[in-house]
Design a protein around this motif. Sequence first.
Motif, PDB file in Angstrom:
ATOM      1  N   GLN A 100       1.224  -1.203  -0.006  1.00 46.31           N
ATOM      2  CA  GLN A 100       0.628   0.028  -0.165  1.00 46.31           C
ATOM      3  C   GLN A 100       0.695   1.229   0.455  1.00 46.31           C
ATOM      4  N   HIS A 101       2.250   1.511   0.979  1.00 38.85           N
ATOM      5  CA  HIS A 101       2.322   2.639   0.506  1.00 38.85           C
ATOM      6  C   HIS A 101       3.144   2.583  -1.109  1.00 38.85           C
ATOM      7  N   LEU A 102       3.691   1.561  -1.652  1.00 42.94           N
ATOM      8  CA  LEU A 102       4.146   2.046  -2.755  1.00 42.94           C
ATOM      9  C   LEU A 102       3.343   1.661  -3.769  1.00 42.94           C
ATOM     10  N   ALA A 103       1.772   1.443  -3.477  1.00 42.26           N
ATOM     11  CA  ALA A 103       0.783   2.051  -4.257  1.00 42.26           C
ATOM     12  C   ALA A 103       0.367   3.620  -3.961  1.00 42.26           C
ATOM     13  N   LYS A 104       0.524   3.784  -2.942  1.00 35.02           N
ATOM     14  CA  LYS A 104       0.180   5.182  -2.809  1.00 35.02           C
ATOM     15  C   LYS A 104       1.073   5.998  -3.350  1.00 35.02           C
ATOM     16  N   ALA A 105       2.458   6.034  -3.217  1.00 36.99           N
ATOM     17  CA  ALA A 105       3.437   6.329  -3.443  1.00 36.99           C
ATOM     18  C   ALA A 105       3.688   6.469  -5.443  1.00 36.99           C
ATOM     19  N   ILE A 106       3.049   5.338  -6.052  1.00 35.38           N
ATOM     20  CA  ILE A 106       2.466   5.585  -7.362  1.00 35.38           C
ATOM     21  C   ILE A 106       1.724   6.473  -8.064  1.00 35.38           C
ATOM     22  N   ALA A 107       0.278   6.285  -7.090  1.00 41.16           N
ATOM     23  CA  ALA A 107      -0.526   7.523  -7.022  1.00 41.16           C
ATOM     24  C   ALA A 107       0.154   9.272  -6.547  1.00 41.16           C
ATOM     25  N   ARG A 108      -0.108   9.072  -5.998  1.00 39.65           N
ATOM     26  CA  ARG A 108       0.540  10.543  -5.441  1.00 39.65           C
ATOM     27  C   ARG A 108       1.979  10.654  -6.850  1.00 39.65           C
ATOM     28  N   ASP A 109       2.378  10.147  -7.131  1.00 39.22           N
ATOM     29  CA  ASP A 109       4.037  10.469  -8.454  1.00 39.22           C
ATOM     30  C   ASP A 109       2.947  10.277  -9.893  1.00 39.22           C
ATOM     31  N   GLY A 110       1.746  10.158  -9.672  1.00 38.08           N
ATOM     32  CA  GLY A 110       1.639  10.761 -11.053  1.00 38.08           C
ATOM     33  C   GLY A 110       1.575  11.460 -11.907  1.00 38.08           C
ATOM     34  N   GLU A 111       1.183  11.630 -13.481  1.00 35.52           N
ATOM     35  CA  GLU A 111       1.783  12.483 -13.963  1.00 35.52           C
ATOM     36  C   GLU A 111       1.119  13.362 -13.647  1.00 35.52           C
ATOM     37  N   GLY A 112       1.464  14.520 -13.599  1.00 37.62           N
ATOM     38  CA  GLY A 112       1.032  15.696 -13.579  1.00 37.62           C
ATOM     39  C   GLY A 112       0.577  16.380 -12.391  1.00 37.62           C
ATOM     40  N   ALA A 113       0.930  15.257 -11.335  1.00 38.50           N
ATOM     41  CA  ALA A 113      -0.091  15.093 -10.555  1.00 38.50           C
ATOM     42  C   ALA A 113       0.130  16.367  -9.408  1.00 38.50           C
ATOM     43  N   THR A 114      -1.081  17.070  -8.401  1.00 38.13           N
ATOM     44  CA  THR A 114      -0.268  17.474  -7.533  1.00 38.13           C
ATOM     45  C   THR A 114      -1.016  17.155  -6.209  1.00 38.13           C
ATOM     46  N   CYS A 115      -1.652  16.006  -6.097  1.00 39.88           N
ATOM     47  CA  CYS A 115      -2.098  15.887  -5.230  1.00 39.88           C
ATOM     48  C   CYS A 115      -1.977  14.500  -4.663  1.00 39.88           C
ATOM     49  N   LEU A 116      -2.241  13.661  -3.575  1.00 33.42           N
ATOM     50  CA  LEU A 116      -2.842  12.427  -3.892  1.00 33.42           C
ATOM     51  C   LEU A 116      -4.608  12.577  -3.385  1.00 33.42           C
TER      52      LEU A 116
END
Length: 413
Positions: free
Chosen positions: A266-282
């Motif tokens: 879950q930590h890694l999954a959230k890190a991927i979503a947080r780093d989504g292309e162009g993203a500013t927030c999770l």
Amino acid sequence: MTDYKTISGGVTAPNGFQAAGIVAGLKASHQPDLSLIYSESSAIAAGVFTTSQVRAACVDYCRQQLEKQASAQAILCNSGQANAATGQQGWDDAVETAQLLAQTLKIDPTSVLLASTGVIGQRMAMPEFRAGIPPLVEALSETGGNAAAQAILTTDLVTKTIALETTFDDRPVRIGGMAKGSGMIHPNMATMLAFVTCDAAVSTSLWQEMVQRAAQRSFNQITVDGDTSTNDCLLALANGQSRTPAITEPGEKAEKLEAMLTAVCQHLAKAIARDGEGATCLIEVEVTGAPDETAAQQVAKTIAGSSLVKSAIFGRDPNWGRIAAAAGRAGVPFEQENLQVKLGNFLLLKDGQPVEFDRAAASDYLQQAAKGTYLEADTVTITVDLGSGEGSGKAWGCDLSYDYVRINAEYTT
């Protein structure tokens, strides 16, 4: 209360693991592009892979190897070329890389698992790959986790690693992980590569079941853009080097180990979503009051994946109507008069009807969650209660910004 703690080291934190990452020349950018995780002893191996009908050679290779034997000793990953939709030559290239690594490590080729990431339709740059294997093996070390994590990145902005530790019979047991992913993220599986190492001794069947459930509660619950790719895989090795008694059947110890494994994923999954292309927030969506966990996860994924919800979050618009609409089309039955929606601590909808709330303050809450404001506290939480049962589940995503279109419009040009 969790029964584990965070430690340093990533995939090399568990006993008996080494890792390396080097520049082999596979990327035009001359960034690190060849990565290796190595267990000093044979490890129980489990994998979860993309459900796409268009798959990379490495995915089919790993599936084939794990069907023959649920063990491995090395994971070799390249970034730069996906080696997907490359036909028989792409398959032959994958087999050759496994054989070359095995020869250099002096292990059986069947003990090597493979992963690739990059542009679909491009074969691996084999001259550079062949030349890169000896220095990659030479670079192996017990502190090589960060270098290995760096070498698997493509459009990612940051590396994604974690390591946790607990105790069994007063002896430490550790799980480490690293992942990459930023775009083409959507279940099932979300587009990503993830590698997990563990020094517990666990039976083959239990380990595979744990890994599958952990993936379902983590990587299969993230979405950035609704696209699933060709190379997705989660590979997990457990080598038993903690010297703790083997976990061979369900029970308290198995549950404890699985809880830590799920936390890593879950930590890694959230890190991927947080780093989504162009993203500013999770964005974290929690759904309660569903008929069961599966139903709750389905609703949460639908909300997290809604382009309208994601766009509203980027625009700092507390538009609860989009959240309610996404919940309603998720395919899970519930009575709309029971629906409740919260954004952070702001109650927006109760008993299926809107309630008064401070719209300016709610918009400011979304603004404050933008990247760089609160560092790790960059999370927008959406809580939805369906009022139809005891099931609960979570999903994670990110907002949809102008930069996402720019990044992907220019991906191969």
